[in-house]
Design an enzyme around this catalytic site. Structure first.
Site, short mmCIF file in Angstrom:
data_model
loop_
_atom_site.label_atom_id
_atom_site.label_comp_id
_atom_site.label_asym_id
_atom_site.label_seq_id
_atom_site.Cartn_x
_atom_site.Cartn_y
_atom_site.Cartn_z
N CYS A 21 37.09 135.65 44.34
CA CYS A 21 36.07 135.53 43.30
C CYS A 21 34.74 135.14 43.94
O CYS A 21 34.68 134.23 44.78
CB CYS A 21 36.48 134.49 42.25
SG CYS A 21 35.42 134.51 40.78
N GLU A 27 37.92 139.33 41.21
CA GLU A 27 36.83 139.30 40.22
C GLU A 27 35.53 139.01 40.97
O GLU A 27 35.26 137.89 41.39
CB GLU A 27 37.07 138.20 39.18
CG GLU A 27 36.00 138.17 38.09
CD GLU A 27 36.34 137.18 37.00
OE1 GLU A 27 36.96 137.59 36.01
OE2 GLU A 27 36.00 136.00 37.14
N TYR A 54 30.39 134.97 32.47
CA TYR A 54 30.52 133.82 33.36
C TYR A 54 31.97 133.36 33.39
O TYR A 54 32.58 133.12 32.34
CB TYR A 54 29.63 132.66 32.88
CG TYR A 54 28.16 132.90 33.14
CD1 TYR A 54 27.57 132.54 34.35
CD2 TYR A 54 27.37 133.50 32.18
CE1 TYR A 54 26.23 132.77 34.61
CE2 TYR A 54 26.02 133.74 32.41
CZ TYR A 54 25.46 133.38 33.62
OH TYR A 54 24.13 133.62 33.87
N SER A 55 32.52 133.24 34.60
CA SER A 55 33.87 132.70 34.74
C SER A 55 33.89 131.26 34.24
O SER A 55 32.97 130.48 34.52
CB SER A 55 34.31 132.73 36.21
OG SER A 55 34.35 134.05 36.69
N TYR A 104 31.14 140.03 41.33
CA TYR A 104 30.00 140.38 40.47
C TYR A 104 28.75 140.61 41.30
O TYR A 104 28.73 140.29 42.48
CB TYR A 104 29.77 139.28 39.43
CG TYR A 104 29.95 137.87 39.95
CD1 TYR A 104 28.91 137.22 40.61
CD2 TYR A 104 31.18 137.21 39.83
CE1 TYR A 104 29.09 135.94 41.12
CE2 TYR A 104 31.36 135.93 40.32
CZ TYR A 104 30.31 135.30 40.96
OH TYR A 104 30.48 134.03 41.47
#
Length: 377
Positions: free
Chosen positions: A335, A375, A154-155, A377
Site C-alpha cells: 500500500c 492498493e 482514503y484508506s 494510488y
C-alpha cells in the site's frame, strides 16, 4: 495470546461522547488514544514527586498490571456481519460526518506535512479494516461547473471501532499535497491538492461529506489466527496496517485472537517522517514473537549496493525468508504510491530468478490463492 501474563488486564473505556469521562477512568496513569502512543505512561511533575515516593509501590503495581493492556471495544455486534459493508453512502447521497481532531504526526525535518485525522460518523458508516472512505471536498468541480468535486478515496487508518473504541469514528493518514513551481521553486496554492489540504486544514466541528465504505482487496483475512501477514508500505500507505495491528495487538476482540506473525516494512524519507512509530515499537516490545518491524529510511540509510535504502532493498535483504513464508501460505500486502510497485516487482523477480523460480507463475499462484493484496494510488 502467549505474551499476556496473568497480571495483565483489559482496559474498559466508557463509550459515551465525553472524552473527559473516558480519560478519567485512568487515575494514576493516563492513556492517550489520540496521540502517537496509546501506551500507559506515568506523568510526574515536581509537585507530585513526594506523593509518588510515598505511594510508589501502589503506582508501580498499577503500571505493571496495565503493561500490555487490551482495550475492550463496543458494540461487539460489529463482528456479526458475514460480509463487509460496501457503498452504504453513495456520491449522490454522502453522509455528513464531523471532524474530531487533526494532528500533525511528523517531525520538523520531514519533507511535507502528514496529519492524523479523526472523524465522527456516529456509527452510520460502518467499515472493516482495510477498507476506504470516499471524501467529497467542499466547492465545485472546476471541470464541471455547478457539480461537486469528484470523490477522493482514503484508506482508513483505524479498526472498525475507531480511535475511541466505540464504533463511531474513523481515522485517516493524510499527506498534504503541495505543488511547487519548478522554475521559481515557490508554492502555487492554485495547484495544491484540493482534498488533502481541506482535510489537513480542518478544525474540530467542521463537516465532511463521506461516501463508502469501499474495497475488498485489502481486507484482513481472519480465518486463520495463526497466519503470517507481510505488510509493505510507503508513506501514508501505512494506513490500513495501523488498523490491522490495532486489531491484532491493542483491542480485546472476543472473535479474533491473533497468534500469528505480523511483519511490517515501512519506507519513508527519514526518522522525522515515521508514522505511528511509537505504537509499532510498543507492539515490538510487548509481542516480540508475533510482530516484526523493519524500516527503509531513504535519506538516512544505505542499501547493500551503496545507494539510498528503499523498501524494495529491505525486502531483498529478507527475501529468502519472505519467499519461504509465501510458500507456506503467508499473505503479502502493498500500500502506498503506485511508483513503489515497479521497483518491488523487479526485486521479487530477481530473487525468484536466483531461486530458480518463474516469478510470473509464482505471482499468478499467489493471486489465485488470494495471498497477494495491492492498493496503490
Amino acid at each position: 495470546m502467549a505474551q499476556l501474563a496473568a497480571s495483565q488486564v483489559a482496559v474498559t473505556v466508557p463509550v459515551g461522547s465525553d472524552l473527559s469521562t473516558r480519560r478519567s477512568v485512568f487515575k494514576t496513569h493516563s492513556i492517550s488514544f489520540h496521540d502517537k502512543s496509546w501506551a500507559p505512561s506515568l506523568s510526574l511533575d515536581l509537585k507530585t514527586k513526594n506523593a509518588w515516593l510515598r505511594n510508589r509501590h501502589i503506582i508501580c503495581q498499577s503500571v505493571q498490571q496495565a503493561s500490555v493492556p487490551k482495550v475492550n471495544v463496543s458494540p461487539l455486534n460489529l463482528e456479526d456481519a458475514k460480509e463487509p459493508p460496501l457503498n452504504i453512502h453513495k456520491p449522490k447521497e454522502p453522509y455528513t460526518a464531523t471532524i474530531v481532531s487533526v494532528e500533525r504526526i511528523v517531525g520538523p525535518k520531514a519533507p511535507g506535512e502528514t496529519c492524523h485525522i479523526v472523524i465522527d460518523h456516529g456509527g452510520n458508516v460502518p467499515y472493516w479494516e482495510g477498507q476506504s472512505y470516499g471524501i467529497i471536498p467542499p466547492g465545485e468541480n472546476p471541470k464541471k461547473p455547478g457539480s461537486p468535486h469528484n470523490v477522493r478515496l482514503y484508506s482508513i487508518a483505524s479498526t472498525r471501532y475507531g480511535d475511541t473504541f466505540d464504533g463511531k469514528t474513523a481515522s485517516f493518514c493524510v499527506r498534504r499535497a503541495v505543488y511547487y513551481d519548478p522554475e521559481t521553486g515557490k508554492e502555487d496554492p492554485s495547484k495544491n491538492g484540493v482534498c488533502s489540504n481541506f482535510l489537513c486544514n480542518s478544525k474540530p466541528g467542521d463537516k465532511v461529506r463521506v461516501t463508502g465504505p469501499s474495497g475488498k482487496i485489502m481486507l484482513l483475512p481472519e480465518d486463520n489466527p495463526n497466519a503470517t501477514h507481510i505488510m509493505i508500505a510507503t508513506g501514508t500507505g501505512i494506513a490500513p496496517y495501523r488498523g490491522y495491528l490495532r486489531r491484532m495487538f491493542m483491542e480485546s476482540v472476543p472473535t479474533f485472537k491473533f497468534n500469528g506473525l505480523a511483519w511490517l516494512f515501512l519506507g519513508v524519507a527519514n526518522s522525522d517522517s515515521l508514522l505511528y512509530d511509537d505504537e509499532f515499537k510498543k507492539y515490538l516490545k510487548d509481542y516480540p514473537d508475533n510482530f516484526r518491524y523493519d524500516l527503509a529510511l531513504s535519506r538516512e540509510q544505505k542499501s547493500k549496493s551503496g545507494g539510498k535504502m528503499y523498501v524494495q532493498d529491505k525486502i531483498e535483504e529478507y527475501s529468502d525468508e519472505i519467499f519461504k513464508m509465501l510458500d507456506t501460505g503467508a499473505h503479502i500486502y502493498f500500500c502506498g504510491l503506485k511508483g513503489m510497485m515497479p521497483g518491488i516487482q523487479e526485486t521479487l523477480k530477481k530473487v525468484a530468478d536466483q531461486r530458480g523460480e518463474n516469478w510470473e507463475e509464482k505471482l499468478s499462484q499467489l493471486k489465485k490463492n488470494k495471498q497477494w493484496h495491492v492498493e496503490v494510488y
